[in-house]
Design a protein around this motif. Structure first.
Motif, PDB file in Angstrom:
ATOM      1  N   UNK A   1       0.818  -1.215   0.000  1.00 13.33           N
ATOM      2  CA  UNK A   1       0.000   0.000   0.000  1.00 13.33           C
ATOM      3  C   UNK A   1       0.855   1.271   0.000  1.00 13.33           C
ATOM      4  N   UNK A   2       2.153   1.103  -0.202  1.00 12.77           N
ATOM      5  CA  UNK A   2       3.089   2.238  -0.265  1.00 12.77           C
ATOM      6  C   UNK A   2       3.023   3.117   0.981  1.00 12.77           C
ATOM      7  N   UNK A   3       3.023   2.451   2.119  1.00 12.17           N
ATOM      8  CA  UNK A   3       3.034   3.150   3.408  1.00 12.17           C
ATOM      9  C   UNK A   3       4.473   3.223   3.899  1.00 12.17           C
ATOM     10  N   UNK A   4       4.934   4.404   4.253  1.00  7.71           N
ATOM     11  CA  UNK A   4       6.320   4.580   4.690  1.00  7.71           C
ATOM     12  C   UNK A   4       6.633   3.800   5.957  1.00  7.71           C
ATOM     13  N   UNK A   5       7.765   3.107   5.970  1.00  8.92           N
ATOM     14  CA  UNK A   5       8.230   2.352   7.135  1.00  8.92           C
ATOM     15  C   UNK A   5       9.750   2.497   7.235  1.00  8.92           C
ATOM     16  N   UNK A   6      10.328   2.263   8.407  1.00 13.57           N
ATOM     17  CA  UNK A   6      11.785   2.150   8.469  1.00 13.57           C
ATOM     18  C   UNK A   6      12.204   0.932   7.639  1.00 13.57           C
ATOM     19  N   UNK A   7      13.388   0.973   7.019  1.00 15.77           N
ATOM     20  CA  UNK A   7      13.887  -0.182   6.275  1.00 15.77           C
ATOM     21  C   UNK A   7      13.879  -1.402   7.184  1.00 15.77           C
ATOM     22  N   UNK A   8      13.274  -2.487   6.713  1.00 15.87           N
ATOM     23  CA  UNK A   8      13.066  -3.674   7.542  1.00 15.87           C
ATOM     24  C   UNK A   8      13.411  -4.929   6.755  1.00 15.87           C
ATOM     25  N   UNK A   9      14.039  -5.901   7.414  1.00 12.34           N
ATOM     26  CA  UNK A   9      14.385  -7.153   6.731  1.00 12.34           C
ATOM     27  C   UNK A   9      14.240  -8.335   7.682  1.00 12.34           C
ATOM     28  N   UNK A  10      13.976  -9.503   7.087  1.00 12.25           N
ATOM     29  CA  UNK A  10      13.839 -10.768   7.812  1.00 12.25           C
ATOM     30  C   UNK A  10      14.794 -11.773   7.170  1.00 12.25           C
ATOM     31  N   UNK A  11      15.228 -12.766   7.911  1.00 10.81           N
ATOM     32  CA  UNK A  11      16.020 -13.861   7.339  1.00 10.81           C
ATOM     33  C   UNK A  11      15.875 -15.085   8.229  1.00 10.81           C
ATOM     34  N   UNK A  12      15.918 -16.254   7.615  1.00 15.00           N
ATOM     35  CA  UNK A  12      15.735 -17.489   8.388  1.00 15.00           C
ATOM     36  C   UNK A  12      17.014 -18.309   8.517  1.00 15.00           C
ATOM     37  N   UNK A  13      18.038 -17.983   7.723  1.00 19.29           N
ATOM     38  CA  UNK A  13      19.265 -18.770   7.747  1.00 19.29           C
ATOM     39  C   UNK A  13      20.405 -17.989   8.393  1.00 19.29           C
ATOM     40  N   UNK A  14      21.210 -18.626   9.266  1.00 15.95           N
ATOM     41  CA  UNK A  14      22.374 -17.952   9.865  1.00 15.95           C
ATOM     42  C   UNK A  14      23.350 -17.427   8.821  1.00 15.95           C
ATOM     43  N   UNK A  15      23.377 -18.033   7.640  1.00 13.50           N
ATOM     44  CA  UNK A  15      24.297 -17.593   6.591  1.00 13.50           C
ATOM     45  C   UNK A  15      23.906 -16.217   6.049  1.00 13.50           C
ATOM     46  N   UNK A  16      22.678 -15.799   6.334  1.00 14.53           N
ATOM     47  CA  UNK A  16      22.181 -14.547   5.782  1.00 14.53           C
ATOM     48  C   UNK A  16      22.451 -13.329   6.662  1.00 14.53           C
ATOM     49  N   UNK A  17      23.148 -13.499   7.779  1.00 16.71           N
ATOM     50  CA  UNK A  17      23.295 -12.404   8.747  1.00 16.71           C
ATOM     51  C   UNK A  17      23.893 -11.145   8.128  1.00 16.71           C
ATOM     52  N   UNK A  18      25.009 -11.275   7.437  1.00 12.10           N
ATOM     53  CA  UNK A  18      25.663 -10.097   6.863  1.00 12.10           C
ATOM     54  C   UNK A  18      24.811  -9.439   5.782  1.00 12.10           C
ATOM     55  N   UNK A  19      24.195 -10.256   4.906  1.00 13.81           N
ATOM     56  CA  UNK A  19      23.365  -9.675   3.852  1.00 13.81           C
ATOM     57  C   UNK A  19      22.106  -9.050   4.443  1.00 13.81           C
TER      58      UNK A  19
END
Length: 203
Positions: free
Chosen positions: A7-25
């Motif tokens: 809906x193009x609602x402004x939010x702080x940049x947010x990310x999720x990840x499920x694998x420990x290998x993804x921490x840096x990315x």
């Protein structure tokens, strides 16, 4: 977050990840430190950590993963300075708003964690953003938490069962009464049109 993004609602940049290998990315997707690492099941400011450095963020993420907890990583909006705006939406209106300020030394503004609240005048953009966020979830009652950022209001959370005591005290408004008025308006039967005296079926 996906619904709000759609809906193009402004939010702080947010990310999720499920694998420990993804921490840096995961960290790179959000931005540079400081970062917020937050448990998805958190309430009243519990399970929300401010990581001042990338190394601290990595440590917190590893700790949450060790607990097999669901969490998100979010950009820290520095200019909000430990304050947020709670907008209480009832029906199609923002009926009350308050500014919450965190206790000294705490970046979280939750009242349950020693924060304070006061009545605040919101801008038209903030009002429109709160209404848009509530509509995105088809909510007729919602507590929408906003941050005042350099690029406009950013929605932190949309609460489907917001507490009323804090915002009633801060705003001086009878929010519960306004909620009952909205419920009555919705359940009130529509007026029945009466036929004119002497009117015939063919009229």
């Amino acid at each position: 977050h996906q619904l709000m993004a759609r809906h193009r609602i402004g939010m702080p940049n947010t990310a999720f990840a499920s694998s420990p290998k993804d921490t840096d990315s995961l960290i790179k997707l959000v931005g540079t430190a400081p970062l917020i690492v937050k448990l998805l099941e958190s309430t009243q400011g519990k399970g929300v950590v401010l990581a001042e450095t990338k190394k601290a963020a990595q440590s917190v993420i590893d700790a949450f993963r060790g607990l097999r907890a669901n969490f998100l990583v979010q950009d820290f909006v520095k200019e909000a300075a430990g304050e947020d705006i709670r907008c209480l939406v009832v029906g199609n209106k923002v009926v009350a708003s308050m500014k919450r300020t965190g206790a000294e030394g705490d970046f979280r503004s939750n009242l349950h964690r020693g924060g304070t609240a006061q009545r605040v005048r919101i801008t038209r953009t903030e009002r429109e953003t709160a209404l848009k966020a509530a509509r995105a979830f088809n909510l007729n009652l919602a507590g929408v938490d906003l941050l005042r950022s350099e690029t406009g209001p950013k929605v932190l959370e949309v609460n489907s069962s917001p507490g009323l005591e804090g915002i009633e005290t801060a705003s001086g408004k009878n929010v519960a009464g306004l909620l009952y008025d909205e419920i009555e308006r919705r359940v009130r039967p529509a007026p029945v049109r009466r036929r004119r005296a002497g009117a015939q079926a063919g009229d």
